[in-house]
Design an enzyme around this catalytic site. Structure first.
Site, mmCIF file in Angstrom:
data_model
loop_
_atom_site.group_PDB
_atom_site.id
_atom_site.type_symbol
_atom_site.label_atom_id
_atom_site.label_comp_id
_atom_site.label_asym_id
_atom_site.label_seq_id
_atom_site.Cartn_x
_atom_site.Cartn_y
_atom_site.Cartn_z
ATOM 1 N N ARG A 30 0.801 -1.163 0.043
ATOM 2 C CA ARG A 30 0.001 -0.029 -0.057
ATOM 3 C C ARG A 30 0.979 1.327 0.027
ATOM 4 N NH1 ARG A 30 -3.069 3.898 2.557
ATOM 5 N NH2 ARG A 30 -5.017 4.030 1.774
ATOM 6 N N GLY A 31 0.774 2.009 -1.039
ATOM 7 C CA GLY A 31 1.826 3.030 -1.392
ATOM 8 C C GLY A 31 1.781 4.310 -0.201
ATOM 9 N N PRO A 32 0.765 4.610 0.323
ATOM 10 C CA PRO A 32 0.826 5.744 1.272
ATOM 11 C C PRO A 32 1.685 4.983 2.480
ATOM 12 C CG PRO A 32 -1.287 5.625 0.470
ATOM 13 C CD PRO A 32 -0.558 4.620 -0.166
ATOM 14 N N ASP A 33 1.599 3.882 2.886
ATOM 15 C CA ASP A 33 2.049 3.381 4.076
ATOM 16 C C ASP A 33 3.679 3.015 3.918
ATOM 17 O OD1 ASP A 33 -0.343 3.041 5.066
ATOM 18 O OD2 ASP A 33 -0.676 0.989 5.060
ATOM 19 N N THR A 34 4.400 2.551 2.626
ATOM 20 C CA THR A 34 5.360 1.914 2.649
ATOM 21 C C THR A 34 6.287 2.367 1.473
ATOM 22 O OG1 THR A 34 5.002 0.182 1.423
ATOM 23 C CG2 THR A 34 4.827 -0.147 4.008
ATOM 24 N N ARG A 35 5.553 3.102 0.473
ATOM 25 C CA ARG A 35 6.402 3.487 -0.806
ATOM 26 C C ARG A 35 7.659 4.137 -0.481
ATOM 27 N NH1 ARG A 35 4.494 3.500 -5.668
ATOM 28 N NH2 ARG A 35 2.395 3.611 -5.402
ATOM 29 N N GLY A 63 -8.754 6.286 -15.363
ATOM 30 C CA GLY A 63 -9.747 5.896 -16.673
ATOM 31 C C GLY A 63 -9.022 4.570 -17.009
ATOM 32 N N GLU A 97 -4.754 -8.523 -5.104
ATOM 33 C CA GLU A 97 -3.508 -8.900 -5.470
ATOM 34 C C GLU A 97 -3.254 -10.254 -4.596
ATOM 35 O OE1 GLU A 97 -0.604 -5.873 -5.133
ATOM 36 O OE2 GLU A 97 -1.665 -4.630 -6.696
#
Length: 186
Positions: A30-35, A63, A97
């Site tokens: 999850r990008g906001p958590d660990t990116r 889109g 995923e």
């Protein structure tokens, strides 16, 4: 869609599938958590070791349908690494995923190596409110049957020995991951 697909010439990645590349590792997070911290560190360290990696670096363009490309990348990978964070289960894409990974693992077509970034495996196993609350919200939007599949995948993945960064720190976890991955690709 803008996706970062990296392959190193040293890995000998063969052309395969609709993506044109066969990956050794697929990172699910999850990008906001660990990116900006753990995932990017892991990603670049894997590349430095000559391991081809699929990672969502650019996000999803508005889109555009992401399902086919993501699922193809999972199918074209040797190992999938879900990076469980507090917000992982709140993402329906992370859950989709994971469900796909676990289905592929059952047919011995994929190895799944979980990393518990800022959660305990018991959180992922639905033994606390951390993930239970996220699934409850999904149930309202997606329906009970879909969420039941996701809950099953979460419980199954906790039966796989992985890395727990909460108790060891992520630098120590990374140091223990690399020798394992190196042997897997040797």
């Amino acid at each position: 869609m803008k996706r970062k697909m990296s392959s190193s010439p040293e890995t000998g990645s063969a052309s395969h599938g609709s993506l044109g590349t066969k990956f050794e590792v697929f990172l699910s997070f999850r990008g906001p958590d660990t990116r900006a911290n753990f995932t990017d560190t892991l990603y670049y360290a894997l590349l430095d070791k000559g391991i081809s990696v699929f990672i969502d670096k650019q996000g999803i363009d508005i889109g555009e349908e992401i399902g086919p490309e993501i699922f193809q990348a999972i199918d074209d990978s040797k190992i999938c690494i879900p990076i469980f964070s507090k917000g992982y289960a709140s993402s329906s894409w992370c859950m989709r995923e994971l469900e796909h990974m676990m289905q592929r693992r059952k047919t011995n077509e994929l190895e799944v190596l979980p990393i518990f970034y800022d959660v305990e495996p018991s959180n992922v196993k639905l033994e606390s409110k951390v993930y239970v609350d996220a699934l409850t919200l999904h149930k309202e939007k997606r329906g009970a049957e879909i969420v039941q599949h996701w809950a099953k995948a979460l419980k199954e993945v906790t039966g796989i020995k992985g890395w727990d960064t909460k108790n060891t720190g992520y630098v120590n976890s990374l140091n223990s991951i690399f020798p394992f991955l190196y042997v897997s690709f040797a």
